[in-house]
Design a protein around this motif. Structure first.
Motif, short mmCIF file in Angstrom:
data_model
loop_
_atom_site.label_atom_id
_atom_site.label_comp_id
_atom_site.label_asym_id
_atom_site.label_seq_id
_atom_site.Cartn_x
_atom_site.Cartn_y
_atom_site.Cartn_z
N HIS A 23 -25.38 24.79 -20.90
CA HIS A 23 -24.01 25.25 -21.18
C HIS A 23 -23.54 24.88 -22.58
O HIS A 23 -22.47 25.30 -23.02
CB HIS A 23 -23.05 24.67 -20.15
N GLY A 24 -24.31 24.04 -23.27
CA GLY A 24 -23.97 23.70 -24.65
C GLY A 24 -23.17 22.44 -24.84
O GLY A 24 -22.92 22.02 -25.98
N ILE A 25 -22.72 21.81 -23.76
CA ILE A 25 -22.01 20.54 -23.87
C ILE A 25 -23.04 19.42 -23.90
O ILE A 25 -23.92 19.36 -23.03
CB ILE A 25 -21.02 20.33 -22.71
N SER A 26 -22.94 18.55 -24.87
CA SER A 26 -23.95 17.51 -25.03
C SER A 26 -23.92 16.53 -23.86
O SER A 26 -22.87 16.26 -23.29
CB SER A 26 -23.73 16.76 -26.34
N ASN A 27 -25.09 16.00 -23.54
CA ASN A 27 -25.17 14.96 -22.52
C ASN A 27 -24.33 13.76 -22.90
O ASN A 27 -23.73 13.10 -22.04
CB ASN A 27 -26.63 14.53 -22.31
N LEU A 28 -24.27 13.47 -24.20
CA LEU A 28 -23.49 12.33 -24.68
C LEU A 28 -22.02 12.49 -24.32
O LEU A 28 -21.39 11.54 -23.84
CB LEU A 28 -23.65 12.18 -26.19
N LEU A 29 -21.46 13.68 -24.54
CA LEU A 29 -20.05 13.90 -24.22
C LEU A 29 -19.83 13.83 -22.72
O LEU A 29 -18.85 13.22 -22.26
CB LEU A 29 -19.57 15.24 -24.78
N LEU A 30 -20.71 14.43 -21.94
CA LEU A 30 -20.55 14.37 -20.49
C LEU A 30 -20.60 12.93 -20.00
O LEU A 30 -19.84 12.53 -19.11
CB LEU A 30 -21.63 15.20 -19.80
N LEU A 56 -22.95 21.38 -14.62
CA LEU A 56 -21.55 21.65 -14.28
C LEU A 56 -21.52 22.65 -13.12
O LEU A 56 -22.21 23.68 -13.17
CB LEU A 56 -20.80 22.23 -15.48
N LEU A 57 -20.73 22.34 -12.11
CA LEU A 57 -20.58 23.28 -11.01
C LEU A 57 -19.50 24.30 -11.38
O LEU A 57 -18.36 23.94 -11.65
CB LEU A 57 -20.17 22.56 -9.73
#
Length: 357
Positions: free
Chosen positions: A93-100, A270-271
């Motif tokens: 989805h393009g959101i970094s693992n770090l931000l999550l 992400l669900l």
């Protein structure tokens, strides 16, 4: 004297956080009990959940960078998942693992603080925004074994910063970054859903409007002594357009064909969960699934749900391209459906019938 709390009204119980009751080692009071032993037997019916897992990575690239067939296959998977399950787990989805990981960390750090610190952001038992539980339901409805921090994050002028925690210190910056990413992801998913139905890619974005809403709900599910009788979140469908959920542990379940299926643990997925307004916009093609959250006697759990909802006062309805002689219009035009939905939710009912044509 301890048993006297069983008969306390919901508004009194909700003024005390679930975390406080756990710290005091109290049994769940009667209004939290909504199940029986027979119902709890199906808590883990499926060991390997068939919830679709879809990689959206190719949708982030320009059409010249990826084979057309690969895009078609992803769109077909999205259509199939949302037509049958009403949800899928998204990776790529393009959101970094770090931000999550940061979002997960600030969530845990907030709920781990002393109660007096969290109560600086407390809401009343009739309000949505702030720290606490949902507003008091109608008499006879069960309460959820969870605490929440609910915040309006988009449009910017709807942010009420008095409810945005000052500690942990990184909370606001992380939430602002996550909000920007959620705006991007909802645009990506909205366009993908439209293309999967052979519609103009911007049709759903137009229905959501220029002032579409994003609301973040940080959920904390404390351990519960009676998971056989108490739910972290009672069965319901969402009243938003759709919801994007990040979870840390297994606990969320969706209902399909009268069976409960758990959402697998996947820390960086992400669900994507359809809600009633997307079922309306797609004329019933994409399903808004009933879902719930189990409680657990041994461990706690957090999740962060972002609700994507049409702008206030914006009328929405089935896309014209999905209505013809063979598939008549199933829903009428509605506006501010989320308000109607919540009124029924407080009575333990769905509201989708109110939008039927």
């Amino acid at each position: 004297m301890a048993e006297a709390s069983v008969d306390l009204p919901a508004e009194i119980l909700l003024s005390k956080r679930v975390q406080e009751m756990v710290l005091d080692k109290k049994e769940p009071p009667a209004p939290y009990k909504c199940r029986d032993d027979a119902d709890s037997e199906d808590d883990d019916p499926i060991s390997m959940s068939p919830i679709p897992l879809i990689d959206l990575g190719c949708l982030l690239l320009s059409t010249s960078e990826v084979p057309a067939q690969e895009i078609v296959e992803v769109l077909e998977k999205i259509n199939a998942a949302l037509s049958s399950w009403g949800c899928f787990q998204a990776i790529g989805h393009g959101i970094s693992n770090l931000l999550l990981d940061k979002v997960r960390q600030i969530s845990r750090e907030f709920f781990a603080q002393p109660m007096e610190e969290k109560k600086k952001y407390a809401k009343t038992v009739v309000d949505f925004e702030g720290y606490g539980a949902d507003p008091v339901p109608e008499e006879g409805q069960s309460l959820d074994w969870s605490d929440r921090l609910f915040l309006n994050v988009q449009p910017e002028d709807q942010r009420n910063y008095k409810f945005w925690p000052m500690t942990p210190e990184s909370f606001r910056d992380v939430l602002l970054e996550y909000t920007d990413e959620m705006k991007r992801v909802t645009e990506l998913i909205s366009r993908a859903m439209a293309k999967s139905l052979n519609l103009d890619e911007n049709c759903f974005l137009k229905q959501f409007g220029e002032r579409s809403q994003l609301q973040a709900r940080f959920n904390y599910y404390s351990p519960c002594k009676r998971p056989d009788l108490v739910l972290g979140l009672k069965p319901h469908s969402d009243g938003s357009g759709y919801t994007i959920i990040m979870q840390d542990e297994v606990g969320l379940q969706v209902l399909k064909d009268d069976k409960w299926y758990k959402i697998p643990k996947n820390p960086h997925a992400l669900l994507v969960l359809m809600a009633d307004q997307m079922e309306i916009m797609t004329n019933g093609i994409f399903k808004s699934p009933v879902h719930r959250v189990l409680s657990n006697s041994e461990r706690d759990r957090i999740s962060v749900a972002v609700f994507y909802t049409p702008e206030v006062g914006k009328e929405i309805g089935p896309e014209d391209g999905l209505v013809n002689e063979r598939t008549p219009k199933l829903f009428k035009m509605v506006k501010d459906y989320a308000d109607t939905h919540f009124g029924y939710y407080q009575r333990g009912m769905r509201a989708l019938h109110t939008a039927q044509a």
